[in-house]
Design a protein around this motif. Structure first.
Motif, PDB file in Angstrom:
ATOM      1  N   SER A   1       0.761  -1.276  -0.028  1.00  0.00           N
ATOM      2  CA  SER A   1      -0.196  -0.194  -0.094  1.00  0.00           C
ATOM      3  C   SER A   1       0.807   1.299  -0.004  1.00  0.00           C
ATOM      4  O   SER A   1       0.460   2.236  -0.811  1.00  0.00           O
ATOM      5  N   GLN A   2       2.081   1.257   0.742  1.00  0.00           N
ATOM      6  CA  GLN A   2       2.804   2.283   0.753  1.00  0.00           C
ATOM      7  C   GLN A   2       3.384   2.631  -0.517  1.00  0.00           C
ATOM      8  O   GLN A   2       3.451   3.734  -0.918  1.00  0.00           O
TER       9      GLN A   2
ATOM     10  N   ARG B   1       2.076   1.883  -3.569  1.00  0.00           N
ATOM     11  CA  ARG B   1       1.121   2.341  -4.372  1.00  0.00           C
ATOM     12  C   ARG B   1       0.866   3.699  -4.008  1.00  0.00           C
ATOM     13  O   ARG B   1       0.574   4.735  -4.784  1.00  0.00           O
ATOM     14  N   GLY B   2       0.911   4.285  -2.625  1.00  0.00           N
ATOM     15  CA  GLY B   2       0.864   5.466  -2.156  1.00  0.00           C
ATOM     16  C   GLY B   2       1.698   6.239  -2.736  1.00  0.00           C
ATOM     17  O   GLY B   2       1.345   7.598  -3.238  1.00  0.00           O
TER      18      GLY B   2
ATOM     19  N   TYR C   1       1.115   9.819  -4.827  1.00  0.00           N
ATOM     20  CA  TYR C   1       1.803  11.067  -4.550  1.00  0.00           C
ATOM     21  C   TYR C   1       2.580  11.647  -5.889  1.00  0.00           C
ATOM     22  O   TYR C   1       2.367  12.691  -6.138  1.00  0.00           O
TER      23      TYR C   1
ATOM     24  N   HIS D   1      -7.891  10.583   4.363  1.00  0.00           N
ATOM     25  CA  HIS D   1      -8.758   9.868   3.648  1.00  0.00           C
ATOM     26  C   HIS D   1     -10.242  10.403   3.310  1.00  0.00           C
ATOM     27  O   HIS D   1     -10.549  10.404   2.226  1.00  0.00           O
TER      28      HIS D   1
ATOM     29  N   LYS E   1      -6.657   5.669   0.291  1.00  0.00           N
ATOM     30  CA  LYS E   1      -5.869   4.645   1.357  1.00  0.00           C
ATOM     31  C   LYS E   1      -4.596   4.643   1.209  1.00  0.00           C
ATOM     32  O   LYS E   1      -4.009   4.619   2.243  1.00  0.00           O
ATOM     33  N   ASP E   2      -4.163   4.227  -0.238  1.00  0.00           N
ATOM     34  CA  ASP E   2      -2.990   4.220  -0.171  1.00  0.00           C
ATOM     35  C   ASP E   2      -1.972   5.389   0.072  1.00  0.00           C
ATOM     36  O   ASP E   2      -1.004   5.289   0.428  1.00  0.00           O
ATOM     37  N   VAL E   3      -2.171   6.604  -0.715  1.00  0.00           N
ATOM     38  CA  VAL E   3      -1.484   7.739  -0.333  1.00  0.00           C
ATOM     39  C   VAL E   3      -1.514   8.075   1.224  1.00  0.00           C
ATOM     40  O   VAL E   3      -0.557   8.599   1.615  1.00  0.00           O
ATOM     41  N   THR E   4      -2.704   7.874   1.705  1.00  0.00           N
ATOM     42  CA  THR E   4      -2.605   8.074   3.293  1.00  0.00           C
ATOM     43  C   THR E   4      -1.609   7.161   3.814  1.00  0.00           C
ATOM     44  O   THR E   4      -1.007   7.540   4.856  1.00  0.00           O
TER      45      THR E   4
ATOM     46  N   PHE F   1       1.081   5.989   2.551  1.00  0.00           N
ATOM     47  CA  PHE F   1       2.454   6.513   2.333  1.00  0.00           C
ATOM     48  C   PHE F   1       2.776   7.680   3.257  1.00  0.00           C
ATOM     49  O   PHE F   1       3.951   7.880   3.678  1.00  0.00           O
TER      50      PHE F   1
END
Length: 264
Positions: A57-58, A60-61, A65, A159, A215-218, A220
């Motif tokens: 997830s990080q 992808r985040g 970004y 989010h 969710k992913d950018v959060t 990260f």
């Protein structure tokens, strides 16, 4: 002993503290001035005493970004080499950094442009604050390094903000340059909706819905705000277990020492 590393740690701590306090108090003033907003509560992998970051997830985040947020928002406290902590190798980090350029001084004292290196901080999208305001109609896009820690209920706030763009009620007048967001104080925000269906093409094939990207950018940015979180939690658990064992041993030792006296 070389005191330089300690000075850098102290300097980073001071910058983080000042940034968090300024962002926190500004957000509290905004919330106090309007209605109380409740954000949807998500089950984040990094929540709780044993929580850890989701590396996939990080990553992808970071992609979200880079492709969506980096045009306006910086993460000035994060260096490219820090990305090793979320699963990137040295070659990938070097390639990622080289996509950006920084200004530096040559031997003659002249300002020259060079490729960013892994040791450099993430390059800001603007050369200075004035340029940022001019490009955004007078508004200054906040740096995202500490945004999750600087906002109350930071991860859920971010989010919700990213997914809170909806059609305004018929009676709501939207001024030029403003947008309706049901989770933003006052409901009007100067940032246009950033996330749309399939806004990015994830390298791992994950479906890029607005909710997934948020969710992913959060995730990260939660790591960017507190990269030492997992180490801190592991240390905390170890200390608690040590204290529990020490307490038990102390109790048993006390019973052993006082047993002859009590039996008299």
């Amino acid at each position: 002993m070389n005191a330089k590393p300690y000075w850098f740690k102290i300097k980073r701590f001071i910058i983080q503290s000042c940034t968090i306090l300024s962002l926190f108090f500004s957000s509290q003033i905004c919330f106090a001035a309007g209605e109380k907003i409740t954000f949807p509560k998500l089950d984040w992998s990094f929540s709780g005493i044993t929580g850890t970051f989701d590396r996939a997830s990080q990553q992808r985040g970071l992609q979200v970004y880079k492709e969506v947020c980096a045009g306006c928002h910086g993460v000035r406290l994060l260096a490219y080499r820090n990305l090793k902590a979320i699963g990137y190798n040295d070659d990938e980090i070097k390639a990622f950094a080289s996509e950006n350029s920084v200004n530096t001084l040559n031997d003659d004292g002249e300002v020259v442009e060079r490729e960013a290196r892994p040791s450099d901080k993430f390059v800001s999208p603007y050369p200075n604050e004035k340029a940022a305001r001019v490009a955004n109609g007078g508004a200054y896009p906040p740096d995202l390094s500490l945004i999750v820690k600087a906002r109350s209920d930071g991860a859920n706030y971010l989010h919700a903000l990213l997914t809170g763009y909806v059609d305004a009620p018929d009676e709501q007048k939207i001024p030029d340059g403003m947008y309706y967001n049901k989770y933003y104080p006052g409901k009007l925000i100067g940032m246009p909706q950033p996330l749309y269906e399939d806004g990015v093409e994830y390298a791992d094939g994950t479906k890029a819905t607005p909710n997934q990207m948020a969710k992913d950018v959060t995730a990260f940015l939660a790591w960017a705000a507190e990269p030492e979180m997992e180490d801190r939690k592991r240390l905390g658990i170890s200390v608690i277990l040590f204290l529990l064992v020490l307490t038990l041993l102390s109790y048993l030792a006390m019973k052993q020492i006082w047993a002859p006296i009590k039996n008299r």
